[in-house]
Design a protein around this motif. Structure first.
Motif, PDB file in Angstrom:
ATOM      1  N   UNK A  50      66.966 -15.852 127.983  1.00  0.00           N
ATOM      2  CA  UNK A  50      66.818 -17.025 127.126  1.00  0.00           C
ATOM      3  C   UNK A  50      67.883 -18.078 127.385  1.00  0.00           C
ATOM      4  N   UNK A  51      68.826 -17.782 128.279  1.00  0.00           N
ATOM      5  CA  UNK A  51      69.774 -18.820 128.687  1.00  0.00           C
ATOM      6  C   UNK A  51      69.073 -19.932 129.472  1.00  0.00           C
ATOM      7  N   UNK A  52      67.843 -19.717 129.837  1.00  0.00           N
ATOM      8  CA  UNK A  52      67.076 -20.806 130.448  1.00  0.00           C
ATOM      9  C   UNK A  52      66.812 -21.920 129.430  1.00  0.00           C
ATOM     10  N   UNK A  53      66.846 -21.553 128.149  1.00  0.00           N
ATOM     11  CA  UNK A  53      66.432 -22.486 127.112  1.00  0.00           C
ATOM     12  C   UNK A  53      67.542 -22.903 126.154  1.00  0.00           C
ATOM     13  N   UNK A  54      68.549 -22.053 125.997  1.00  0.00           N
ATOM     14  CA  UNK A  54      69.622 -22.360 125.052  1.00  0.00           C
ATOM     15  C   UNK A  54      70.981 -22.020 125.662  1.00  0.00           C
TER      16      UNK A  54
ATOM     17  N   UNK B  94      68.673 -29.372 130.237  1.00  0.00           N
ATOM     18  CA  UNK B  94      67.941 -29.653 129.004  1.00  0.00           C
ATOM     19  C   UNK B  94      67.963 -28.524 127.988  1.00  0.00           C
ATOM     20  N   UNK B  95      69.005 -27.749 127.983  1.00  0.00           N
ATOM     21  CA  UNK B  95      69.083 -26.627 127.045  1.00  0.00           C
ATOM     22  C   UNK B  95      69.337 -27.110 125.624  1.00  0.00           C
ATOM     23  N   UNK B  96      68.806 -26.373 124.653  1.00  0.00           N
ATOM     24  CA  UNK B  96      69.177 -26.562 123.269  1.00  0.00           C
ATOM     25  C   UNK B  96      70.439 -25.741 122.998  1.00  0.00           C
ATOM     26  N   UNK B  97      70.988 -25.875 121.811  1.00  0.00           N
ATOM     27  CA  UNK B  97      72.242 -25.168 121.488  1.00  0.00           C
ATOM     28  C   UNK B  97      72.000 -23.686 121.192  1.00  0.00           C
ATOM     29  N   UNK B  98      71.091 -23.391 120.262  1.00  0.00           N
ATOM     30  CA  UNK B  98      70.941 -22.005 119.808  1.00  0.00           C
ATOM     31  C   UNK B  98      69.483 -21.609 119.569  1.00  0.00           C
ATOM     32  N   UNK B  99      68.636 -22.530 119.153  1.00  0.00           N
ATOM     33  CA  UNK B  99      67.229 -22.200 118.875  1.00  0.00           C
ATOM     34  C   UNK B  99      66.346 -22.862 119.931  1.00  0.00           C
TER      35      UNK B  99
END
Length: 260
Positions: free
Chosen positions: A189-193, A251-256
């Motif tokens: 999920x580090x791909x996203x956050x 373009x990652x978000x912080x946590x969610x």
């Protein structure tokens, strides 16, 4: 009972204060480590001392209840299963996770003490709720194990735990022994956050709040986000400062994921 809810109310207010404060005062440990928080001790010892009260105090509540032989109107099996989820997380966090830490990082004693304080009060809130029928109203009969709340909450809890453990594994293996450089985590999920490990932990306690269907669980989930949300944002800013456009362009978000 009045004391219990007064402590809950105080903790709820503190959650709001902590959430706001952490946007201005960075908790200086790990990747955000600074010298602004005073004396430090080794990370491994600090994590044990900080997290162990959560495990020890709920275990105490559980043993005390078991030895009392009290008939609370609840199924003891249900209570032990729900407490077991909490204890499983904190056994790993207190006694396994610290042993797997690499490097020689240190944690400010002040941060450790604040963590110890929260974990002690939180164990009290959870323990009292589970084992005091005056609080839970004897709602946990054996058929609670087949309720939508318990099934859905359990699935969310263990999904969060899996995310948390995998994300910790990714972070631990970013560097080879002796390497001190920083790298961008990209797997799972580090791909996203930025903070997939924090997302996993937050997800766990959302699941726990649902499976216990309790104000105690809800307060814990709120506190988890109040503590980890601002830190996740600070970590994003730290990565962007160090890696510049390479990180921003991900373009990652912080946590969610996909939200914040």
């Amino acid at each position: 009972m009045n004391t219990y809810y007064m402590i809950m109310a105080c903790m709820a207010v503190m959650a709001v204060i902590v959430f706001v404060a952490l946007f201005f005062f960075k908790a200086g440990y790990g990747y955000l480590s600074t010298s602004n928080w005073g004396p430090k001790i080794g990370n491994k010892l600090a994590w044990v001392l900080m997290e162990a009260p959560a495990f020890i105090f709920l275990l105490y509540y559980t043993i005390r209840f078991a030895l009392s032989g009290a008939d609370t109107g609840n199924s003891k099996a249900v209570l032990y299963i729900m407490a077991g989820f909490y204890l499983l997380h904190y056994f790993q966090r207190s006694f396994i996770f610290p042993l797997m830490l690499r490097g020689r990082s240190k944690m400010p004693i002040a941060v450790m003490l604040m963590g110890m304080t929260f974990n002690t009060f939180n164990a009290y809130i959870i323990g009292e709720w589970l084992y005091d029928p005056m609080l839970n109203g004897g709602m946990y009969h054996i058929d609670w194990l087949w309720s939508p709340q318990f099934i859905i909450g359990t699935l969310i809890f263990f999904a969060g735990m899996a995310i948390n453990l995998h994300s910790d594994h990714v972070i631990r293996n970013l560097r080879k022994p002796g390497d001190t450089k920083h790298y961008i985590p990209r797997k799972g999920l580090y791909k996203y956050v930025t903070s997939a490990n924090y997302f996993g932990e937050f997800t766990e306690w959302i699941g726990f709040a649902i499976l216990t269907w309790s104000p105690a669980g809800l307060l814990f989930a709120v506190w988890t986000f109040a503590n980890l949300g601002p830190r996740a944002k600070s970590l994003t800013e730290k990565y962007e400062a160090e890696f510049g456009d390479e990180y921003k362009n991900l373009g990652k978000k912080h946590i969610i994921p996909f939200i914040w």
